[in-house]
Design a protein around this motif. Structure first.
Motif, PDB file in Angstrom:
ATOM      1  N   LEU A  87    -103.856 -27.888  53.842  1.00  0.00           N
ATOM      2  CA  LEU A  87    -104.445 -27.064  54.894  1.00  0.00           C
ATOM      3  C   LEU A  87    -103.554 -26.983  56.125  1.00  0.00           C
ATOM      4  N   ILE A  88    -102.797 -28.031  56.397  1.00  0.00           N
ATOM      5  CA  ILE A  88    -101.956 -28.042  57.597  1.00  0.00           C
ATOM      6  C   ILE A  88    -100.581 -27.442  57.341  1.00  0.00           C
ATOM      7  N   LYS A  89    -100.075 -27.650  56.112  1.00  0.00           N
ATOM      8  CA  LYS A  89     -98.721 -27.197  55.797  1.00  0.00           C
ATOM      9  C   LYS A  89     -98.641 -25.674  55.818  1.00  0.00           C
ATOM     10  N   LYS A  90     -97.552 -25.169  56.350  1.00  0.00           N
ATOM     11  CA  LYS A  90     -97.318 -23.725  56.399  1.00  0.00           C
ATOM     12  C   LYS A  90     -96.552 -23.308  55.151  1.00  0.00           C
ATOM     13  N   GLU A  91     -97.237 -22.565  54.275  1.00  0.00           N
ATOM     14  CA  GLU A  91     -96.629 -22.129  53.022  1.00  0.00           C
ATOM     15  C   GLU A  91     -96.811 -20.632  52.849  1.00  0.00           C
ATOM     16  N   PRO A  92     -95.964 -19.991  52.038  1.00  0.00           N
ATOM     17  CA  PRO A  92     -96.137 -18.559  51.788  1.00  0.00           C
ATOM     18  C   PRO A  92     -97.482 -18.278  51.123  1.00  0.00           C
ATOM     19  N   LEU A  93     -97.966 -17.058  51.339  1.00  0.00           N
ATOM     20  CA  LEU A  93     -99.223 -16.641  50.730  1.00  0.00           C
ATOM     21  C   LEU A  93     -99.114 -16.679  49.208  1.00  0.00           C
ATOM     22  N   ARG A  94    -100.135 -17.247  48.566  1.00  0.00           N
ATOM     23  CA  ARG A  94    -100.147 -17.321  47.112  1.00  0.00           C
ATOM     24  C   ARG A  94    -101.331 -16.547  46.568  1.00  0.00           C
ATOM     25  N   LYS A  95    -101.158 -15.999  45.395  1.00  0.00           N
ATOM     26  CA  LYS A  95    -102.234 -15.300  44.703  1.00  0.00           C
ATOM     27  C   LYS A  95    -102.498 -16.016  43.388  1.00  0.00           C
ATOM     28  N   ASP A  96    -103.505 -16.878  43.397  1.00  0.00           N
ATOM     29  CA  ASP A  96    -103.866 -17.626  42.203  1.00  0.00           C
ATOM     30  C   ASP A  96    -105.265 -17.224  41.760  1.00  0.00           C
ATOM     31  N   GLN A  97    -105.560 -17.479  40.512  1.00  0.00           N
ATOM     32  CA  GLN A  97    -106.920 -17.335  40.020  1.00  0.00           C
ATOM     33  C   GLN A  97    -107.626 -18.671  40.228  1.00  0.00           C
ATOM     34  N   LEU A  98    -108.683 -18.656  41.011  1.00  0.00           N
ATOM     35  CA  LEU A  98    -109.322 -19.923  41.349  1.00  0.00           C
ATOM     36  C   LEU A  98    -110.841 -19.819  41.264  1.00  0.00           C
ATOM     37  N   GLU A  99    -111.458 -20.980  41.138  1.00  0.00           N
ATOM     38  CA  GLU A  99    -112.907 -21.087  41.046  1.00  0.00           C
ATOM     39  C   GLU A  99    -113.418 -21.474  42.423  1.00  0.00           C
ATOM     40  N   ILE A 100    -114.241 -20.597  43.024  1.00  0.00           N
ATOM     41  CA  ILE A 100    -114.608 -20.744  44.428  1.00  0.00           C
ATOM     42  C   ILE A 100    -115.446 -21.987  44.666  1.00  0.00           C
ATOM     43  N   ASN A 101    -116.276 -22.377  43.699  1.00  0.00           N
ATOM     44  CA  ASN A 101    -117.123 -23.552  43.916  1.00  0.00           C
ATOM     45  C   ASN A 101    -116.293 -24.815  44.123  1.00  0.00           C
ATOM     46  N   GLY A 102    -115.221 -24.964  43.348  1.00  0.00           N
ATOM     47  CA  GLY A 102    -114.363 -26.134  43.499  1.00  0.00           C
ATOM     48  C   GLY A 102    -113.710 -26.177  44.863  1.00  0.00           C
ATOM     49  N   LYS A 132    -125.963 -25.176  47.135  1.00  0.00           N
ATOM     50  CA  LYS A 132    -126.564 -24.562  45.950  1.00  0.00           C
ATOM     51  C   LYS A 132    -125.537 -23.589  45.377  1.00  0.00           C
ATOM     52  N   LEU A 133    -124.687 -24.127  44.519  1.00  0.00           N
ATOM     53  CA  LEU A 133    -123.572 -23.359  43.981  1.00  0.00           C
ATOM     54  C   LEU A 133    -123.919 -22.882  42.579  1.00  0.00           C
ATOM     55  N   ALA A 134    -123.874 -21.587  42.391  1.00  0.00           N
ATOM     56  CA  ALA A 134    -124.258 -20.990  41.110  1.00  0.00           C
ATOM     57  C   ALA A 134    -123.255 -21.349  40.022  1.00  0.00           C
ATOM     58  N   ASP A 135    -123.764 -21.495  38.806  1.00  0.00           N
ATOM     59  CA  ASP A 135    -122.903 -21.787  37.664  1.00  0.00           C
ATOM     60  C   ASP A 135    -122.287 -20.500  37.120  1.00  0.00           C
ATOM     61  N   GLU A 136    -121.174 -20.677  36.406  1.00  0.00           N
ATOM     62  CA  GLU A 136    -120.517 -19.581  35.678  1.00  0.00           C
ATOM     63  C   GLU A 136    -120.196 -18.386  36.574  1.00  0.00           C
ATOM     64  N   LEU A 137    -119.671 -18.684  37.755  1.00  0.00           N
ATOM     65  CA  LEU A 137    -119.216 -17.597  38.625  1.00  0.00           C
ATOM     66  C   LEU A 137    -117.891 -17.046  38.111  1.00  0.00           C
ATOM     67  N   PRO A 138    -117.628 -15.767  38.318  1.00  0.00           N
ATOM     68  CA  PRO A 138    -116.304 -15.236  37.961  1.00  0.00           C
ATOM     69  C   PRO A 138    -115.220 -15.900  38.814  1.00  0.00           C
ATOM     70  N   LEU A 139    -114.029 -15.964  38.288  1.00  0.00           N
ATOM     71  CA  LEU A 139    -112.900 -16.429  39.080  1.00  0.00           C
ATOM     72  C   LEU A 139    -112.558 -15.373  40.132  1.00  0.00           C
ATOM     73  N   VAL A 140    -111.925 -15.796  41.209  1.00  0.00           N
ATOM     74  CA  VAL A 140    -111.437 -14.865  42.219  1.00  0.00           C
ATOM     75  C   VAL A 140    -109.930 -15.045  42.333  1.00  0.00           C
TER      76      VAL A 140
END
Length: 398
Positions: free
Chosen positions: A235-250, A273-281
């Motif tokens: 969170l503190i480190k300054k890194e280039p923008l990345r585009k990953d497929q991630l699971e929002i609940n995690g 209250k985190l819903a199960d089986e959400l699509p990846l973003v």
């Protein structure tokens, strides 16, 4: 000659097709010929103009190749039983650009008429060249404007990243006590486990199975401390923008762990209250966690001002009918006034005495950059909810 002298003014801002049309019309009327063709190579233009006394159906739409030879004089039969005389005059030096005129008079063209034709095509050539120059300049200006726009956009993105990074660092500074608590717990567990292992080993006989269990707990505690530190560094480190497929609940759970101490210090009850089986973003994990971090800390600070009633914070996720991922941060705090609700995402707008008013503005920029939408609403009778959506990735089935 008087009519020809007006051509430069008529052709100001005209394109080649307009120049060709007016040139052909002028030649038919001023030079008094039956037919006039104007043909240009680049851009491709072909115009036929016929005198009202001539029958245009007998004339080809494009002058014949032997007529269009530069500086050619010829005789031909365009209309039945009627011989006509023609001349071609090149327009400038570009191959394929020529004026062809046909007339029923055998003396055509006279020396004066030939002079008029040459003057007219020379002016046309100058007008076309001016148009090309203007087009070139316009294209260059558009190219430069597009380049400058891209550079401005790049500078804005860089500035946005700098602001986002500064906001993350400032936000993490507010979590010093919470972070210390999160790191201290696994370290303490490691120390206690090591002392227990020493006692077990010192016993006669030593219970090796129990030693293994204690060592497993020590390893888990060490990994947990390492995970906390890794999240803080990310969170503190300054890194280039990345585009990953991630699971929002995690990603949300990791932020909740970092803010757990601050919530406890402010006597805030946090529920997820985190819903199960959400699509990846698809997006940058750190930036999306920054949004959650800002929203959660803002809610905790708002709840800390509440002197009556419970202090509750609810984090929820769901899948929308359109397949997007929906996230809500709802608190039971003092709520948002209509004025605050209208300006809450404006840059430099803040209701906090020490606030800079950039956090929520940055959050909205991040969500919009990820193709989503962030908005706020006032709860009834009190409290506030910040909500955002992100495009969900389609499920891939084998």
């Amino acid at each position: 000659m008087v009519a020809l002298s007006t051509l430069p003014m008529i052709w100001i801002g005209a394109n080649p097709e307009q120049i060709a049309n007016s040139l052909a019309q002028l030649i038919v009327s001023v030079v008094d010929v039956e037919f006039a063709w104007v043909t240009m190579g680049e851009p491709a233009v072909n115009v036929l103009q016929a005198h009202k006394r001539a029958d245009a159906q007998f004339a080809p739409r494009t002058p014949k190749s032997d007529w269009a030879k530069p500086n050619a004089r010829f005789a031909t039969e365009v209309q039945p039983q009627r011989k006509m005389y023609g001349v071609s005059v090149p327009i400038g030096r570009e191959p394929g650009s020529v004026l062809v005129a046909l007339c029923g008079r055998s003396e055509f063209p006279t020396e004066l008429e030939h002079l008029l034709l040459r003057v007219a095509v020379n002016q046309a050539a100058v007008a076309v060249q001016q148009w090309r120059t203007e087009q070139s300049l316009r294209s260059e200006m558009e190219r430069r404007e597009a380049l400058e726009a891209r550079e401005r956009e790049q500078r804005q993105r860089e500035m946005q990243r700098e602001l986002a990074h500064a906001n993350r660092v400032a936000t993490m500074g507010q979590l010093t006590a919470s972070i210390a608590h999160e790191v201290k717990q696994p370290i303490a567990a490691t120390v206690v486990g090591a002392m227990a292992a020493q006692r077990i080993v010192s016993a006669k006989p030593a219970d090796l199975d129990q030693v293994r269990r204690v060592l497993d707990e020590i390893e888990k505690a060490g990994r947990r401390a390492g995970d906390v530190i890794d999240r803080i560094r990310a969170l503190i480190k300054k890194e280039p923008l990345r585009k990953d497929q991630l699971e929002i609940n995690g990603a949300i759970r990791e932020v909740l762990e970092l803010t757990r101490g601050k919530a406890a210090t402010n006597d805030v009850s946090v529920q997820a209250k985190l819903a199960d089986e959400l699509p990846l973003v698809e997006g940058d994990r750190v930036e999306l966690q920054q949004v959650m971090l800002n929203l959660i800390i803002n809610a905790i600070e708002a709840l800390s001002e509440t002197s009556e009633g419970s202090r509750e914070l609810l984090i929820g996720t769901a899948k929308t009918e359109s397949g997007d991922v929906f996230v809500a941060v709802q608190d039971s705090g003092p709520g948002l006034s209509p004025v605050t609700l209208e300006h809450v995402f404006d840059a430099f707008y803040t209701t906090k005495p020490s606030g800079m008013g950039m956090g929520l503005s940055i959050c909205r920029s991040i969500i919009e950059a990820h193709g989503g939408r962030l908005w706020a609403s006032a709860n009834v009778p009190n409290g506030a909810t910040f909500q955002f959506t992100l495009p969900g990735l389609p499920y891939i089935t084998s």
